[in-house]
Design a protein around this motif. Structure first.
Motif, PDB file in Angstrom:
ATOM      1  N   SER A 120     -14.002 -22.031   7.021  1.00 37.61           N
ATOM      2  CA  SER A 120     -13.832 -22.914   8.174  1.00 37.61           C
ATOM      3  C   SER A 120     -14.544 -24.233   7.905  1.00 37.61           C
ATOM      4  O   SER A 120     -15.233 -24.397   6.894  1.00 37.61           O
ATOM      5  CB  SER A 120     -14.396 -22.256   9.438  1.00 37.61           C
ATOM      6  N   GLY A 121     -14.367 -25.160   8.826  1.00 39.81           N
ATOM      7  CA  GLY A 121     -15.036 -26.452   8.715  1.00 39.81           C
ATOM      8  C   GLY A 121     -14.210 -27.464   7.940  1.00 39.81           C
ATOM      9  O   GLY A 121     -13.297 -27.117   7.187  1.00 39.81           O
ATOM     10  N   VAL A 122     -14.547 -28.731   8.149  1.00 45.34           N
ATOM     11  CA  VAL A 122     -13.896 -29.835   7.441  1.00 45.34           C
ATOM     12  C   VAL A 122     -14.818 -30.274   6.322  1.00 45.34           C
ATOM     13  O   VAL A 122     -15.960 -30.667   6.566  1.00 45.34           O
ATOM     14  CB  VAL A 122     -13.607 -31.008   8.401  1.00 45.34           C
ATOM     15  N   HIS A 123     -14.335 -30.190   5.090  1.00 44.52           N
ATOM     16  CA  HIS A 123     -15.174 -30.469   3.928  1.00 44.52           C
ATOM     17  C   HIS A 123     -14.515 -31.517   3.035  1.00 44.52           C
ATOM     18  O   HIS A 123     -13.291 -31.506   2.851  1.00 44.52           O
ATOM     19  CB  HIS A 123     -15.415 -29.194   3.119  1.00 44.52           C
ATOM     20  N   GLU A 124     -15.349 -32.373   2.459  1.00 47.20           N
ATOM     21  CA  GLU A 124     -14.841 -33.359   1.509  1.00 47.20           C
ATOM     22  C   GLU A 124     -14.545 -32.673   0.181  1.00 47.20           C
ATOM     23  O   GLU A 124     -15.314 -31.839  -0.289  1.00 47.20           O
ATOM     24  CB  GLU A 124     -15.856 -34.482   1.301  1.00 47.20           C
ATOM     25  N   ILE A 125     -13.418 -33.021  -0.398  1.00 51.68           N
ATOM     26  CA  ILE A 125     -13.024 -32.477  -1.697  1.00 51.68           C
ATOM     27  C   ILE A 125     -12.541 -33.651  -2.569  1.00 51.68           C
ATOM     28  O   ILE A 125     -12.462 -34.789  -2.109  1.00 51.68           O
ATOM     29  CB  ILE A 125     -11.925 -31.378  -1.561  1.00 51.68           C
ATOM     30  N   CYS A 163     -10.458 -31.461   3.608  1.00 54.85           N
ATOM     31  CA  CYS A 163      -9.639 -30.291   3.927  1.00 54.85           C
ATOM     32  C   CYS A 163     -10.253 -29.600   5.143  1.00 54.85           C
ATOM     33  O   CYS A 163     -11.470 -29.402   5.199  1.00 54.85           O
ATOM     34  CB  CYS A 163      -9.588 -29.321   2.747  1.00 54.85           C
ATOM     35  N   ASP A 164      -9.404 -29.259   6.101  1.00 51.56           N
ATOM     36  CA  ASP A 164      -9.832 -28.443   7.237  1.00 51.56           C
ATOM     37  C   ASP A 164      -9.548 -26.992   6.860  1.00 51.56           C
ATOM     38  O   ASP A 164      -8.408 -26.524   6.936  1.00 51.56           O
ATOM     39  CB  ASP A 164      -9.064 -28.842   8.502  1.00 51.56           C
ATOM     40  N   PHE A 165     -10.594 -26.289   6.449  1.00 47.23           N
ATOM     41  CA  PHE A 165     -10.418 -24.933   5.923  1.00 47.23           C
ATOM     42  C   PHE A 165     -10.126 -23.904   7.014  1.00 47.23           C
ATOM     43  O   PHE A 165      -9.786 -22.764   6.701  1.00 47.23           O
ATOM     44  CB  PHE A 165     -11.650 -24.522   5.115  1.00 47.23           C
ATOM     45  N   GLN A 166     -10.255 -24.308   8.258  1.00 49.78           N
ATOM     46  CA  GLN A 166      -9.872 -23.388   9.335  1.00 49.78           C
ATOM     47  C   GLN A 166      -8.352 -23.216   9.374  1.00 49.78           C
ATOM     48  O   GLN A 166      -7.841 -22.181   9.795  1.00 49.78           O
ATOM     49  CB  GLN A 166     -10.376 -23.913  10.680  1.00 49.78           C
ATOM     50  N   ILE A 167      -7.650 -24.239   8.922  1.00 48.47           N
ATOM     51  CA  ILE A 167      -6.185 -24.194   8.918  1.00 48.47           C
ATOM     52  C   ILE A 167      -5.732 -23.604   7.588  1.00 48.47           C
ATOM     53  O   ILE A 167      -5.721 -24.275   6.555  1.00 48.47           O
ATOM     54  CB  ILE A 167      -5.602 -25.598   9.136  1.00 48.47           C
ATOM     55  N   GLY A 211      -4.496 -29.268   5.464  1.00 45.03           N
ATOM     56  CA  GLY A 211      -4.792 -27.859   5.645  1.00 45.03           C
ATOM     57  C   GLY A 211      -4.909 -27.170   4.297  1.00 45.03           C
ATOM     58  O   GLY A 211      -4.582 -27.739   3.248  1.00 45.03           O
ATOM     59  N   PHE A 212      -5.351 -25.927   4.334  1.00 45.81           N
ATOM     60  CA  PHE A 212      -5.621 -25.190   3.099  1.00 45.81           C
ATOM     61  C   PHE A 212      -4.504 -24.189   2.805  1.00 45.81           C
ATOM     62  O   PHE A 212      -4.049 -23.466   3.689  1.00 45.81           O
ATOM     63  CB  PHE A 212      -6.948 -24.444   3.214  1.00 45.81           C
ATOM     64  N   TYR A 213      -4.080 -24.166   1.553  1.00 46.83           N
ATOM     65  CA  TYR A 213      -3.142 -23.143   1.089  1.00 46.83           C
ATOM     66  C   TYR A 213      -3.349 -22.942  -0.406  1.00 46.83           C
ATOM     67  O   TYR A 213      -4.071 -23.703  -1.061  1.00 46.83           O
ATOM     68  CB  TYR A 213      -1.692 -23.522   1.415  1.00 46.83           C
ATOM     69  N   CYS A 214      -2.728 -21.912  -0.942  1.00 44.47           N
ATOM     70  CA  CYS A 214      -2.882 -21.577  -2.358  1.00 44.47           C
ATOM     71  C   CYS A 214      -1.579 -21.835  -3.114  1.00 44.47           C
ATOM     72  O   CYS A 214      -0.509 -21.959  -2.514  1.00 44.47           O
ATOM     73  CB  CYS A 214      -3.278 -20.108  -2.515  1.00 44.47           C
ATOM     74  N   SER A 215      -1.696 -21.888  -4.419  1.00 47.82           N
ATOM     75  CA  SER A 215      -0.509 -21.998  -5.262  1.00 47.82           C
ATOM     76  C   SER A 215       0.375 -20.775  -5.048  1.00 47.82           C
ATOM     77  O   SER A 215      -0.111 -19.684  -4.750  1.00 47.82           O
ATOM     78  CB  SER A 215      -0.929 -22.089  -6.732  1.00 47.82           C
TER      79      SER A 215
END
Length: 310
Positions: free
Chosen positions: A150-155, A261-265, A117-121
């Motif tokens: 949103s969406g699942v993206h390769e990083i 990363c699933d950016f929706q989360i 999932g996505f989060y920030c420092s």
């Protein structure tokens, strides 16, 4: 034929006292009625999380898991958000679970080798904990300043605070560590034999001692195979400090695994308050993008001065 739900080892590293969100997560998993979850905890003796990550991934707890799911004790939601009921489909029926359980299942349902999932420092400017490789630095990474919603993206790299890892990835790290140990042992034996053959030739033996020193320094047997806070740079005979997240992701990519990363989360990162992605977007994104632009301009100017520009 109906598939069994995945078996998931939920790993929660924590420091000092066990935070309430970690206790709540365990309770929510039990209440959900979804089988196949085992929660294990690792209390860190220092503020360095690397040791706990390795301990949890390497734990011989007898649980035959399909995935490891890291949920850091300072990543997630406020109590209100965590307890928010969400409806999801499970085993052909609709059930109501806590929001965090639904989002863990969402990541698991992707079936990817490494996805988070996505989060920030949690420190200003609250940079996104998703990264791309830095073209100006072969061993460096830079935060993805303008991320999708949103969406699942390769990083190229991602924070480990809410990260799901398939078992074959963990096994690949183990296998590689065993291979490197064997290679290092063979190299040590070779150096010893050559040293015996060079008795009476001090200059050559001095050179050989430097080779032996490198073998010892680069030997992965001295540390666990998954997470480290530094890379060894053979050409500089020195260690370069990095976050343990970056190390894991870089090594996984070297073995051919892709990261997503699933950016929706979108999760919070706890400090004196929950740092949510909207805080970064609302007040810090523009400044952070400007910093990255200046760094890129400085790098290009350096290349021009060095005569490297095309």
């Amino acid at each position: 034929m109906k598939q069994s739900p995945p078996r998931v080892k939920v790993c929660i590293p924590y420091y000092e006292s066990l935070p309430e969100p970690a206790v709540m997560l365990n309770e929510h998993l039990i209440r959900s009625g979804i089988p196949g979850y085992l929660v294990i905890l690792s209390k860190r003796q220092t503020a360095i999380i690397t040791f706990s990550r390795n301990e949890l991934a390497d734990a011989n707890d007898g649980f035959d898991y399909d995935y490891i799911f890291f949920v850091d004790s300072d990543v997630g939601y406020s109590e209100e958000e965590m307890n928010r009921p969400v409806q999801l489909n499970f085993d052909g029926r609709k059930i109501v679970v806590a929001k965090i359980i639904a989002q863990m299942k969402q990541i698991l349902d992707h079936g990817l080798n490494i996805c988070g999932g996505f989060y920030c420092s949690r420190k200003a400017p609250y940079a996104p904990m998703v990264f791309k490789k830095n073209p100006a630095d072969p061993m460096g990474y830079v935060s993805i300043a303008d991320f999708p919603d949103s969406g699942v993206h390769e990083i190229d790299a991602i924070g480990t605070g809410f990260l799901c890892i398939k078992r074959p990835v963990i096994e690949a790290f183990h296998s590689r560590a065993r291979e490197r140990l064997a290679m290092a042992e063979n190299a040590r034996k070779a150096v010893q034999l050559i040293g015996e053959a060079l008795e009476g030739q001090p200059e050559k033996k001095q050179h050989l001692s430097r080779i032996a020193e490198y073998i010892e320094t680069a030997n992965p047997g001295a540390y666990p195979p998954f997470w480290l806070d530094a890379f060894y740079q053979p050409e500089k005979r020195a260690w370069r400090n990095v976050g343990e997240d970056i190390y894991f992701c870089r090594e996984a990519q070297k073995m051919g695994y892709k990261l997503y990363c699933d950016f929706q989360i979108q999760l919070g990162h706890m400090t004196t308050r929950f740092i949510k992605p909207e805080i970064y977007k609302g007040t810090h994104q523009a400044a952070f993008v400007e910093v990255l632009k200046k760094a890129q301009m400085a790098e290009e100017a350096f290349k021009i001065a060095a005569g490297d520009s095309k």
